[in-house]
Design an enzyme around this catalytic site. Sequence first.
Site, mmCIF file in Angstrom:
data_model
loop_
_atom_site.group_PDB
_atom_site.id
_atom_site.type_symbol
_atom_site.label_atom_id
_atom_site.label_comp_id
_atom_site.label_asym_id
_atom_site.label_seq_id
_atom_site.Cartn_x
_atom_site.Cartn_y
_atom_site.Cartn_z
ATOM 1 N N ARG A 144 -0.008 -9.605 11.028
ATOM 2 C CA ARG A 144 1.272 -8.998 11.434
ATOM 3 C C ARG A 144 2.413 -10.004 11.245
ATOM 4 O O ARG A 144 3.579 -9.618 11.240
ATOM 5 C CB ARG A 144 1.258 -8.566 12.914
ATOM 6 N N ASP A 178 -4.677 8.248 3.254
ATOM 7 C CA ASP A 178 -4.205 6.915 3.625
ATOM 8 C C ASP A 178 -5.070 6.388 4.775
ATOM 9 O O ASP A 178 -5.636 7.167 5.552
ATOM 10 C CB ASP A 178 -2.733 7.012 4.063
ATOM 11 N N GLU A 179 -5.156 5.069 4.918
ATOM 12 C CA GLU A 179 -5.917 4.425 6.002
ATOM 13 C C GLU A 179 -7.344 4.996 6.086
ATOM 14 O O GLU A 179 -7.832 5.350 7.164
ATOM 15 C CB GLU A 179 -5.195 4.612 7.353
ATOM 16 N N LYS A 197 0.818 -1.215 0.000
ATOM 17 C CA LYS A 197 0.000 0.000 0.000
ATOM 18 C C LYS A 197 0.849 1.261 0.000
ATOM 19 O O LYS A 197 0.620 2.180 -0.806
ATOM 20 C CB LYS A 197 -0.904 -0.018 1.241
ATOM 21 N N THR A 198 1.835 1.327 0.873
ATOM 22 C CA THR A 198 2.668 2.535 0.975
ATOM 23 C C THR A 198 3.431 2.775 -0.322
ATOM 24 O O THR A 198 3.568 3.911 -0.783
ATOM 25 C CB THR A 198 3.650 2.413 2.157
ATOM 26 N N GLN A 255 -9.330 -3.967 8.021
ATOM 27 C CA GLN A 255 -8.443 -3.509 9.089
ATOM 28 C C GLN A 255 -8.989 -2.268 9.795
ATOM 29 O O GLN A 255 -8.242 -1.493 10.386
ATOM 30 C CB GLN A 255 -7.047 -3.224 8.528
#
Length: 745
Positions: A610, A225-226, A34-35, A256
Amino acid sequence: MALDYINLLNESQRGAVLHTEGPAMIIAGAGSGKTRVLTYRIAHLLEQGVDPFNILALTFTNKAAREMRARIEKVVGPEAKNLWMGTFHSIFARILRSEADKIGYPRHFTIYDTQDTKTLITQIVKELDLDDKLYKPSTVLSRISAAKNKLISVEQYLQDPVIRQDDEAALRPKIGVLYQQYQQRCFKAGAMDFDDLLYQTNVLFKDHVDVLNKYQNIFHHVMVDEYQDTNYSQYLITRKLAAKNRNICVVGDDAQSIYAFRGADIQNILNFEKDYPELAIFKLEQNYRSTKNIVKAANSVIKNNQAQLRKSVFSDNEEGTKIEVIRAASDNEEGKLVANSIYEDKMNHHLSYEDFAILYRTNAQSRAMEEALRKLNIKYKIVGGLSFYQRKEIKDLVAYLRLTVNPNDEQALRRVINYPKRGIGDTTVAKIITTADEMNETLYDVVCNAQQFLPARIAGAVQQFGDQIKSYAVVATKDDAFEAAKFIAKNSGMIEDLYADKSIEGLSRYENIQELLNGVKAFVEDPEREDKSLAAFLQDIALVTDTDLKDAKDEGDSVTMMTIHSAKGLEFRNVYIVGMEENLFPSQMMITSRADLEEERRLFYVAITRAEKKLTLSYATSRYQWGNLRSCEKSRFIDEIDPTYVDFKYGTEESPFAPVLERRSNLVAVQKPRLTVAKAYVPSADFKPSDTTNLAAGNKVEHPKFGYGTVTKMETQAGQTKAVIQFDEVGEKTLLLSFAKLRIL
């Protein structure tokens, strides 16, 4: 240069990067890059000739913004410095600094942190003579925060019959009055809390269309973002800013979304297409982080949620080991099994302790884990302790700095008016507050004109304090943040006061002040900062987010322990999710509605994803809660994992490192349970611990957890008497008699 990064992307990522006109939603599964996509998308815009001053990129942490900016700079060069990139709060604080006068605030308004707001609420509750057990600061603040996040003004709050009924049902009918008083006091002090930075931005854009038009014309491209973590207030601001050009790109993963308790609304991402019918949707479904088993296990869990954007996350990584599920008899045994597992994995696979993370639903669960790790001398760090900026001495000096920049800051003034002691006691402070209310003046006005407002016997010391703050303000206008902070720290008497305390704690506090000054020095010497004023420094530290403070003190090679909420955005080679029990995870507070249960399931999904190589889940069949031993049931979430990807273990086999572990442990032995599946032992109805003073080898005994056994040996070491007992069901145990509860048969 474009080919250098375009060719590094997969097809879905490439499509998201190259789509630059019109609304876009990038649904980014866990570990899907994503980043990288967001970074390259901005870089691509810049290469297409878009002015960086016309790009707004909003993140949830300063750390994310810094990392993204650094990556963009590698692709396009120093132009990346001109982007409007940062957290929601930092970007809108920047806008409010420029436009504050339009909504009646000073340009250098103070930003109150949670502790400031709770202190102010405590004061108001006391002044209104309300029950401080009913009107706890955290409860009141939570209610006010929820109202602001939904853009409910004081007037609307007081007039809404549904809100009033809710407060009355909760036996807190005065919340509305507290909200009103709180906002009035903040306004009078020239202060905003974190929620105000968003709330007041909405007020600014609603009441001043010219200001909104100005920023709509500045921001040709808006990226968030997010996005699944945005609340209603954030949603409305971004929608307004993008209304003219409609070049809005949001990135997120509905799976998430785990911050509903902070006001995050998953509907923002689920319903995004309704706002933008011409929306282009890109799904990033390849997970580059985890093994196939971990990804498939996560998919099998999250598919149980009804409210979601469907996607098929997959991995081309190795198959990997199955997910281990450990059942323990108690929370202490769970801690021991997890610690043993970490030690064995480290030795067998030549890993570092920093490759391991222990995640839990609540902070209270760390105790058993900590004890077990300490017994094996395994270093660990707990993320989420007291942050540097919350230490008393730091808040004291920062209060002086805040008061220098904004003399109307009531909380700062009350904090330091008599520190170091200068003869201005609580009675005098109460007199200042009463006089300020009666004369409709600020506390600072009364302090600076003490000879006029206060009795002569107390006016001198108060007036002197006011003159002191005035002198600091003069220095702050002439010098940079470091010179001003150093001057204030010395002349306030703080450094002398802390230096005089020669205790270990006193030395630590003195060193913390030195560290703060070091931080101010680094701020001033940062070549990328144009504004090096004290006001700019205060804004910088006020906007440090919880997530930016995640990194615990560097303990070298150590296991990381944290709540799952704190772990979002991080990754570790081996992850242990502990306490997988009903009413713990999912929390008993989150199983009364489908929406809450689905939030808990998303939290579990975040925890699973994670892990890179190995994932272990553990649960206990009994656990102490509020001093009582309770039986526990395995979490429903374990049963939701496709059994194809799970390996159940009831304890572990004898470790080849057992002799090493015994030497390293504080215990006489680290005995591991057998591989048998045994029901929890229920002691006899007449069970009552005996006096074990004369216990001897050969005695038959009963233990409330281990059952019946025979004492094989008695030992005394370092003044402690221990019994080695061969139990019928669980094998040999070595017990300290000072702690063991035994019934001699």
